[in-house]
Motif scaffolding. Structure first.
Motif, PDB file in Angstrom:
ATOM      1  N   TYR A   2     -99.108  76.884 105.824  1.00  0.00           N
ATOM      2  CA  TYR A   2     -98.002  77.089 106.759  1.00  0.00           C
ATOM      3  C   TYR A   2     -97.918  78.578 107.076  1.00  0.00           C
ATOM      4  O   TYR A   2     -97.670  79.408 106.207  1.00  0.00           O
ATOM      5  N   GLU A   3     -98.105  78.930 108.340  1.00  0.00           N
ATOM      6  CA  GLU A   3     -98.177  80.332 108.739  1.00  0.00           C
ATOM      7  C   GLU A   3     -96.883  81.097 108.446  1.00  0.00           C
ATOM      8  O   GLU A   3     -96.920  82.278 108.107  1.00  0.00           O
ATOM      9  N   PHE A   4     -95.752  80.438 108.592  1.00  0.00           N
ATOM     10  CA  PHE A   4     -94.482  81.103 108.293  1.00  0.00           C
ATOM     11  C   PHE A   4     -94.439  81.537 106.836  1.00  0.00           C
ATOM     12  O   PHE A   4     -94.064  82.667 106.514  1.00  0.00           O
ATOM     13  N   PHE A   5     -94.845  80.646 105.943  1.00  0.00           N
ATOM     14  CA  PHE A   5     -94.834  80.973 104.520  1.00  0.00           C
ATOM     15  C   PHE A   5     -95.821  82.088 104.218  1.00  0.00           C
ATOM     16  O   PHE A   5     -95.509  83.024 103.463  1.00  0.00           O
ATOM     17  N   LYS A   6     -97.023  82.020 104.793  1.00  0.00           N
ATOM     18  CA  LYS A   6     -98.032  83.037 104.524  1.00  0.00           C
ATOM     19  C   LYS A   6     -97.573  84.413 105.026  1.00  0.00           C
ATOM     20  O   LYS A   6     -97.738  85.419 104.330  1.00  0.00           O
ATOM     21  N   ASP A   7     -97.001  84.455 106.226  1.00  0.00           N
ATOM     22  CA  ASP A   7     -96.523  85.725 106.775  1.00  0.00           C
ATOM     23  C   ASP A   7     -95.366  86.286 105.950  1.00  0.00           C
ATOM     24  O   ASP A   7     -95.290  87.490 105.685  1.00  0.00           O
ATOM     25  N   THR A   8     -94.457  85.395 105.559  1.00  0.00           N
ATOM     26  CA  THR A   8     -93.300  85.829 104.779  1.00  0.00           C
ATOM     27  C   THR A   8     -93.726  86.338 103.404  1.00  0.00           C
ATOM     28  O   THR A   8     -93.232  87.363 102.929  1.00  0.00           O
ATOM     29  N   ARG A   9     -94.640  85.618 102.766  1.00  0.00           N
ATOM     30  CA  ARG A   9     -95.118  86.050 101.456  1.00  0.00           C
ATOM     31  C   ARG A   9     -95.774  87.420 101.549  1.00  0.00           C
ATOM     32  O   ARG A   9     -95.528  88.298 100.711  1.00  0.00           O
ATOM     33  N   LYS A  10     -96.588  87.615 102.574  1.00  0.00           N
ATOM     34  CA  LYS A  10     -97.259  88.903 102.756  1.00  0.00           C
ATOM     35  C   LYS A  10     -96.245  90.022 102.997  1.00  0.00           C
ATOM     36  O   LYS A  10     -96.365  91.125 102.445  1.00  0.00           O
ATOM     37  N   GLU A  11     -95.232  89.726 103.811  1.00  0.00           N
ATOM     38  CA  GLU A  11     -94.193  90.718 104.108  1.00  0.00           C
ATOM     39  C   GLU A  11     -93.437  91.119 102.847  1.00  0.00           C
ATOM     40  O   GLU A  11     -93.209  92.317 102.591  1.00  0.00           O
ATOM     41  N   LEU A  12     -93.047  90.145 102.041  1.00  0.00           N
ATOM     42  CA  LEU A  12     -92.312  90.435 100.818  1.00  0.00           C
ATOM     43  C   LEU A  12     -93.179  91.158  99.794  1.00  0.00           C
ATOM     44  O   LEU A  12     -92.705  92.053  99.082  1.00  0.00           O
ATOM     45  N   GLU A  13     -94.432  90.781  99.711  1.00  0.00           N
ATOM     46  CA  GLU A  13     -95.336  91.461  98.791  1.00  0.00           C
ATOM     47  C   GLU A  13     -95.521  92.924  99.189  1.00  0.00           C
ATOM     48  O   GLU A  13     -95.563  93.808  98.329  1.00  0.00           O
ATOM     49  N   ASN A  53     -96.719  74.731 112.449  1.00  0.00           N
ATOM     50  CA  ASN A  53     -97.432  75.932 112.892  1.00  0.00           C
ATOM     51  C   ASN A  53     -97.365  76.105 114.404  1.00  0.00           C
ATOM     52  O   ASN A  53     -97.319  77.237 114.908  1.00  0.00           O
ATOM     53  N   LYS A  54     -97.340  74.993 115.130  1.00  0.00           N
ATOM     54  CA  LYS A  54     -97.232  75.070 116.581  1.00  0.00           C
ATOM     55  C   LYS A  54     -95.885  75.664 116.981  1.00  0.00           C
ATOM     56  O   LYS A  54     -95.811  76.524 117.856  1.00  0.00           O
ATOM     57  N   GLU A  55     -94.837  75.219 116.328  1.00  0.00           N
ATOM     58  CA  GLU A  55     -93.506  75.748 116.621  1.00  0.00           C
ATOM     59  C   GLU A  55     -93.393  77.212 116.212  1.00  0.00           C
ATOM     60  O   GLU A  55     -92.824  78.034 116.928  1.00  0.00           O
ATOM     61  N   TYR A  56     -93.929  77.542 115.058  1.00  0.00           N
ATOM     62  CA  TYR A  56     -93.862  78.920 114.573  1.00  0.00           C
ATOM     63  C   TYR A  56     -94.645  79.857 115.481  1.00  0.00           C
ATOM     64  O   TYR A  56     -94.220  80.978 115.757  1.00  0.00           O
ATOM     65  N   LYS A  57     -95.786  79.393 115.949  1.00  0.00           N
ATOM     66  CA  LYS A  57     -96.608  80.214 116.834  1.00  0.00           C
ATOM     67  C   LYS A  57     -95.935  80.434 118.177  1.00  0.00           C
ATOM     68  O   LYS A  57     -96.065  81.503 118.785  1.00  0.00           O
ATOM     69  N   SER A  58     -95.196  79.425 118.649  1.00  0.00           N
ATOM     70  CA  SER A  58     -94.579  79.521 119.970  1.00  0.00           C
ATOM     71  C   SER A  58     -93.410  80.491 120.008  1.00  0.00           C
ATOM     72  O   SER A  58     -93.273  81.295 120.915  1.00  0.00           O
TER      73      SER A  58
END
Length: 207
Positions: A59-70, A189-194
């Motif tokens: 899930y791109e939202f989770f991956k982006d958020t995890r990277k941001e917090l890290e 992912n489609k919704e998150y990307k949009s």
């Protein structure tokens, strides 16, 4: 982000995919509900499952958020280390010069160093608390994203249960034909990307 953080995300996601439909649909009668009158189960309820670990991983939202917090955690650690080393250098310098100071100068300098140490500890605690609050908000947003999408997705499919399946969880076996992980993941992912935000639960737009 440590292992405890990953565990929190797993728990949040499991609740999102499992609890929602149990509460919302379990009370509805099904035309093909199972019967055990003759000792055999006939035509079970409409049940599917989502692989929790796989959904989180992709899930791109989770991956982006995890990277941001890290990244924020890494920056905070570096900042604290830099400030800590600077304070240690000041303390070392004071120890070297203490013998040449008057008692009043020594007491004043020592008090200043103690104040800096207290301020640094307070800053550390406040920053860690702020980062923890941000993580909690992201957890809540993750839950809302998934709950909103699954609610909309189910309007087109009419499932009665959507279960969260993970290694070591309560479900010991799951038929692969009931796995809707990829469908849910593609939609999320489609919704998150949009637009980076979950679609409204009452949306009628087809995916």
């Amino acid at each position: 982000m440590n292992n405890n953080t990953s565990l929190i995300w797993n728990i949040v996601l499991s609740l999102a995919v499992a609890v929602l439909f149990f509460l919302h649909f379990s009370g509805k009668p099904s035309a093909d509900s199972g019967s055990v009158a003759d000792g055999n189960v006939v035509a079970g309820r409409k049940t599917v499952y989502v692989q929790v670990d796989s959904l989180l991983k992709n899930y791109e939202f989770f991956k982006d958020t995890r990277k941001e917090l890290e990244n924020k955690n890494f920056q905070l650690e570096n900042e604290l280390n830099t400030k800590g080393r600077s304070l240690q250098n000041e303390v070392a310098f004071f120890q070297q010069k203490a013998q040449t100071m008057t008692p009043e100068q020594a007491r004043s300098t020592e008090a200043q160093l103690m104040k800096k140490q207290q301020d640094l500890m307070a800053y550390r605690d406040q920053s860690a608390q702020a980062l923890g609050q941000e993580e909690a908000k992201k957890n809540e947003e993750l839950y809302k994203n998934i709950r909103s999408y699954i609610d909309k997705y189910n309007k087109e499919n009419g499932y009665e249960f959507v279960l969260g399946y993970s290694l070591g969880g309560g479900i010991l076996f799951a038929n692969p034909s009931l796995d809707v992980t990829q469908k849910i993941l593609d939609g999320l992912n489609k919704e998150y990307k949009s637009d980076g935000k979950p679609a409204a639960a009452d949306s009628t737009k087809k995916k």
